[in-house]
Design a protein around this motif. Structure first.
Motif, PDB file in Angstrom:
ATOM      1  N   ALA A  33       0.681  -1.228  -0.154  1.00  0.00           N
ATOM      2  CA  ALA A  33       0.135   0.006  -0.098  1.00  0.00           C
ATOM      3  C   ALA A  33       0.790   1.197  -0.021  1.00  0.00           C
ATOM      4  CB  ALA A  33      -1.040  -0.033   1.274  1.00  0.00           C
ATOM      5  N   THR A  34       1.976   1.243   0.709  1.00  0.00           N
ATOM      6  CA  THR A  34       2.630   2.412   0.755  1.00  0.00           C
ATOM      7  C   THR A  34       3.494   2.605  -0.463  1.00  0.00           C
ATOM      8  OG1 THR A  34       3.183   2.049   3.055  1.00  0.00           O
ATOM      9  CG2 THR A  34       4.767   3.281   2.001  1.00  0.00           C
ATOM     10  N   ARG A  35       3.875   1.558  -1.312  1.00  0.00           N
ATOM     11  CA  ARG A  35       4.558   1.661  -2.492  1.00  0.00           C
ATOM     12  C   ARG A  35       3.642   1.948  -3.443  1.00  0.00           C
ATOM     13  NH1 ARG A  35       7.687  -3.793  -1.085  1.00  0.00           N
ATOM     14  NH2 ARG A  35       9.333  -2.712   0.213  1.00  0.00           N
ATOM     15  N   LYS A  36       2.479   1.747  -3.257  1.00  0.00           N
ATOM     16  CA  LYS A  36       1.276   2.251  -4.503  1.00  0.00           C
ATOM     17  C   LYS A  36       0.862   3.563  -4.358  1.00  0.00           C
ATOM     18  CE  LYS A  36      -2.667   0.023  -6.503  1.00  0.00           C
ATOM     19  NZ  LYS A  36      -3.964  -0.348  -6.470  1.00  0.00           N
ATOM     20  N   VAL A  37       0.726   4.096  -3.171  1.00  0.00           N
ATOM     21  CA  VAL A  37       0.126   5.572  -2.884  1.00  0.00           C
ATOM     22  C   VAL A  37       1.147   6.493  -3.857  1.00  0.00           C
ATOM     23  CG1 VAL A  37      -0.183   7.237  -1.344  1.00  0.00           C
ATOM     24  CG2 VAL A  37      -0.900   4.814  -1.074  1.00  0.00           C
ATOM     25  N   PRO A  38       0.639   7.304  -4.368  1.00  0.00           N
ATOM     26  CA  PRO A  38       1.481   8.472  -5.249  1.00  0.00           C
ATOM     27  C   PRO A  38       1.840   9.509  -3.897  1.00  0.00           C
ATOM     28  CG  PRO A  38      -0.543   8.228  -6.283  1.00  0.00           C
ATOM     29  CD  PRO A  38      -0.737   7.308  -5.046  1.00  0.00           C
ATOM     30  N   GLN A  39       3.279   9.912  -4.044  1.00  0.00           N
ATOM     31  CA  GLN A  39       3.831  10.933  -3.351  1.00  0.00           C
ATOM     32  C   GLN A  39       3.449  12.135  -3.678  1.00  0.00           C
ATOM     33  OE1 GLN A  39       5.568   9.797  -0.462  1.00  0.00           O
ATOM     34  NE2 GLN A  39       4.900   7.877  -1.352  1.00  0.00           N
ATOM     35  N   GLU A  40       3.290  13.075  -2.759  1.00  0.00           N
ATOM     36  CA  GLU A  40       2.599  14.412  -3.041  1.00  0.00           C
ATOM     37  C   GLU A  40       3.536  15.042  -3.775  1.00  0.00           C
ATOM     38  OE1 GLU A  40       0.239  18.082  -0.912  1.00  0.00           O
ATOM     39  OE2 GLU A  40       1.502  16.652   0.322  1.00  0.00           O
ATOM     40  N   SER A  41       4.667  15.089  -3.214  1.00  0.00           N
ATOM     41  CA  SER A  41       5.928  16.013  -4.051  1.00  0.00           C
ATOM     42  C   SER A  41       6.276  15.362  -5.533  1.00  0.00           C
ATOM     43  CB  SER A  41       6.887  16.003  -3.311  1.00  0.00           C
ATOM     44  OG  SER A  41       7.504  14.859  -3.059  1.00  0.00           O
ATOM     45  N   LEU A  42       6.062  14.293  -5.594  1.00  0.00           N
ATOM     46  CA  LEU A  42       6.533  13.789  -6.870  1.00  0.00           C
ATOM     47  C   LEU A  42       5.173  13.418  -7.794  1.00  0.00           C
ATOM     48  CD1 LEU A  42       8.979  11.137  -5.904  1.00  0.00           C
ATOM     49  CD2 LEU A  42       9.471  13.479  -6.703  1.00  0.00           C
ATOM     50  N   GLY A  43       3.917  13.282  -7.378  1.00  0.00           N
ATOM     51  CA  GLY A  43       2.840  12.822  -8.163  1.00  0.00           C
ATOM     52  C   GLY A  43       2.925  11.799  -8.679  1.00  0.00           C
ATOM     53  N   PHE A  44       3.495  10.873  -8.266  1.00  0.00           N
ATOM     54  CA  PHE A  44       3.674   9.211  -8.632  1.00  0.00           C
ATOM     55  C   PHE A  44       3.955   8.346  -7.463  1.00  0.00           C
ATOM     56  CE2 PHE A  44       4.641  11.761 -12.686  1.00  0.00           C
ATOM     57  CZ  PHE A  44       3.820  11.125 -13.307  1.00  0.00           C
ATOM     58  N   SER A  45       3.520   7.254  -7.505  1.00  0.00           N
ATOM     59  CA  SER A  45       3.890   6.329  -6.517  1.00  0.00           C
ATOM     60  C   SER A  45       5.474   5.881  -6.748  1.00  0.00           C
ATOM     61  CB  SER A  45       2.886   5.139  -6.465  1.00  0.00           C
ATOM     62  OG  SER A  45       3.105   4.446  -7.667  1.00  0.00           O
ATOM     63  N   PRO A  46       5.920   5.226  -5.820  1.00  0.00           N
ATOM     64  CA  PRO A  46       7.392   4.447  -5.876  1.00  0.00           C
ATOM     65  C   PRO A  46       7.270   3.714  -6.932  1.00  0.00           C
ATOM     66  CG  PRO A  46       7.041   4.951  -3.532  1.00  0.00           C
ATOM     67  CD  PRO A  46       5.669   5.324  -4.220  1.00  0.00           C
ATOM     68  N   ASN A  47       6.176   2.654  -7.126  1.00  0.00           N
ATOM     69  CA  ASN A  47       6.157   1.764  -7.821  1.00  0.00           C
ATOM     70  C   ASN A  47       6.005   2.091  -9.328  1.00  0.00           C
ATOM     71  OD1 ASN A  47       6.599  -0.263  -6.418  1.00  0.00           O
ATOM     72  ND2 ASN A  47       4.182  -0.704  -6.019  1.00  0.00           N
ATOM     73  N   GLU A  48       5.252   3.301  -9.428  1.00  0.00           N
ATOM     74  CA  GLU A  48       5.271   3.896 -11.016  1.00  0.00           C
ATOM     75  C   GLU A  48       6.572   4.481 -11.402  1.00  0.00           C
ATOM     76  OE1 GLU A  48       1.026   5.920 -11.821  1.00  0.00           O
ATOM     77  OE2 GLU A  48       1.768   6.202  -9.765  1.00  0.00           O
ATOM     78  N   LEU A  49       7.438   5.030 -10.443  1.00  0.00           N
ATOM     79  CA  LEU A  49       8.671   5.602 -10.983  1.00  0.00           C
ATOM     80  C   LEU A  49       9.622   4.506 -11.271  1.00  0.00           C
ATOM     81  CD1 LEU A  49       9.060   8.306  -8.304  1.00  0.00           C
ATOM     82  CD2 LEU A  49       8.476   8.522 -10.821  1.00  0.00           C
ATOM     83  N   THR A  90       6.872   9.935 -17.819  1.00  0.00           N
ATOM     84  CA  THR A  90       6.857   9.930 -16.193  1.00  0.00           C
ATOM     85  C   THR A  90       8.172  10.810 -15.700  1.00  0.00           C
ATOM     86  OG1 THR A  90       6.185   7.710 -16.450  1.00  0.00           O
ATOM     87  CG2 THR A  90       6.979   8.505 -14.254  1.00  0.00           C
ATOM     88  N   LEU A  91       9.279  10.697 -16.327  1.00  0.00           N
ATOM     89  CA  LEU A  91      10.223  11.426 -15.926  1.00  0.00           C
ATOM     90  C   LEU A  91      10.093  13.087 -15.881  1.00  0.00           C
ATOM     91  CD1 LEU A  91      13.194  11.485 -14.824  1.00  0.00           C
ATOM     92  CD2 LEU A  91      14.107  11.286 -16.997  1.00  0.00           C
ATOM     93  N   LYS A  92       9.603  13.315 -17.198  1.00  0.00           N
ATOM     94  CA  LYS A  92       9.106  14.759 -17.444  1.00  0.00           C
ATOM     95  C   LYS A  92       8.286  15.216 -16.404  1.00  0.00           C
ATOM     96  CE  LYS A  92       7.093  17.744 -20.696  1.00  0.00           C
ATOM     97  NZ  LYS A  92       6.144  17.715 -21.975  1.00  0.00           N
ATOM     98  N   LEU A  93       7.039  14.400 -16.055  1.00  0.00           N
ATOM     99  CA  LEU A  93       5.951  14.853 -15.333  1.00  0.00           C
ATOM    100  C   LEU A  93       6.743  14.996 -13.875  1.00  0.00           C
ATOM    101  CD1 LEU A  93       3.008  13.042 -16.605  1.00  0.00           C
ATOM    102  CD2 LEU A  93       3.270  15.375 -16.512  1.00  0.00           C
ATOM    103  N   THR A  94       7.501  13.964 -13.293  1.00  0.00           N
ATOM    104  CA  THR A  94       7.917  13.986 -12.182  1.00  0.00           C
ATOM    105  C   THR A  94       9.036  15.102 -12.019  1.00  0.00           C
ATOM    106  OG1 THR A  94       8.049  11.407 -12.037  1.00  0.00           O
ATOM    107  CG2 THR A  94       9.505  12.566 -10.546  1.00  0.00           C
ATOM    108  N   ARG A  95       9.746  15.449 -12.848  1.00  0.00           N
ATOM    109  CA  ARG A  95      10.559  16.672 -12.593  1.00  0.00           C
ATOM    110  C   ARG A  95       9.643  17.819 -12.339  1.00  0.00           C
ATOM    111  NH1 ARG A  95      15.272  15.229 -17.112  1.00  0.00           N
ATOM    112  NH2 ARG A  95      16.606  14.062 -15.649  1.00  0.00           N
ATOM    113  N   GLU A  96       8.539  18.093 -13.098  1.00  0.00           N
ATOM    114  CA  GLU A  96       7.768  18.979 -13.056  1.00  0.00           C
ATOM    115  C   GLU A  96       6.999  19.160 -11.632  1.00  0.00           C
ATOM    116  OE1 GLU A  96       4.913  18.799 -16.144  1.00  0.00           O
ATOM    117  OE2 GLU A  96       6.382  19.335 -17.855  1.00  0.00           O
ATOM    118  N   ASN A  97       6.485  17.963 -11.091  1.00  0.00           N
ATOM    119  CA  ASN A  97       5.837  18.051  -9.886  1.00  0.00           C
ATOM    120  C   ASN A  97       6.705  18.075  -8.744  1.00  0.00           C
ATOM    121  OD1 ASN A  97       3.232  17.547 -10.746  1.00  0.00           O
ATOM    122  ND2 ASN A  97       3.653  14.950 -10.891  1.00  0.00           N
TER     123      ASN A  97
END
Length: 165
Positions: A33-49, A90-97
């Motif tokens: 569950a922790t790995r699946k929830v998107p992180q607020e600062s990145l906008g993606f979950s650790p699994n998605e990254l 994903t990398l582009k969106l992560t950097r923006e977030n």
């Protein structure tokens, strides 16, 4: 869809351990569950990254089975191309977030931050790491200012420490 993680992992673990004698059975679900929830600062979950797609959890598998929306099989070349595209997006969106989150954090910090200037000879307290404890620190001093290096950097005389700070 963004979710804020309401508790830290240690808080969740302590809750699982205190509420159940079979706490070891719930740890894997907690980590999933922790790995699946998107992180607020990145906008993606650790699994998605890491995997460049949303991980198919139990509920998603059941939904796909009931709605019969199984993905058609792809060739290996097409899969690799799609994977590469998803990773770059994903990398582009992560950097923006992350940039947006950093700007927000800077605004919060700057509300109370004040520029402090010292003169040579002034005595100051310094927040120094504790030896042998990587994440612990305490204020030491007072130490005299030897010289000014930059706008916010100073050379201090620290006789009880090996190198100057």
């Amino acid at each position: 869809m963004r979710h804020k993680v309401p508790w830290s992992v240690s808080t969740r673990c302590s809750r699982i351990c205190s509420e159940s004698t079979d706490w070891h059975c719930g740890v894997s679900f907690l980590l999933f569950a922790t790995r699946k929830v998107p992180q607020e600062s990145l906008g993606f979950s650790p699994n998605e990254l890491v995997f460049a797609h949303r991980v198919r959890g139990p509920l998603r598998l059941v939904k796909e089975t009931w709605s019969s929306n199984f993905a058609e099989s792809k060739s290996l070349l097409r899969y690799v191309q799609d994977f590469k595209t998803r990773m770059s997006e994903t990398l582009k969106l992560t950097r923006e977030n992350l940039k947006q989150a950093q700007e927000t954090m800077k605004l919060w910090y700057d509300r109370k931050a004040r520029l402090r200037e010292f003169k040579v000879g002034d005595e100051v307290l310094v927040l120094l790491p504790l030896q042998g404890q990587l994440l612990a620190a305490k204020f030491s001093g007072p130490y005299p200012v030897v010289r000014r290096i930059g706008d916010t950097d100073y050379m201090l005389e620290t006789p009880d420490r090996r190198k100057k700070h």
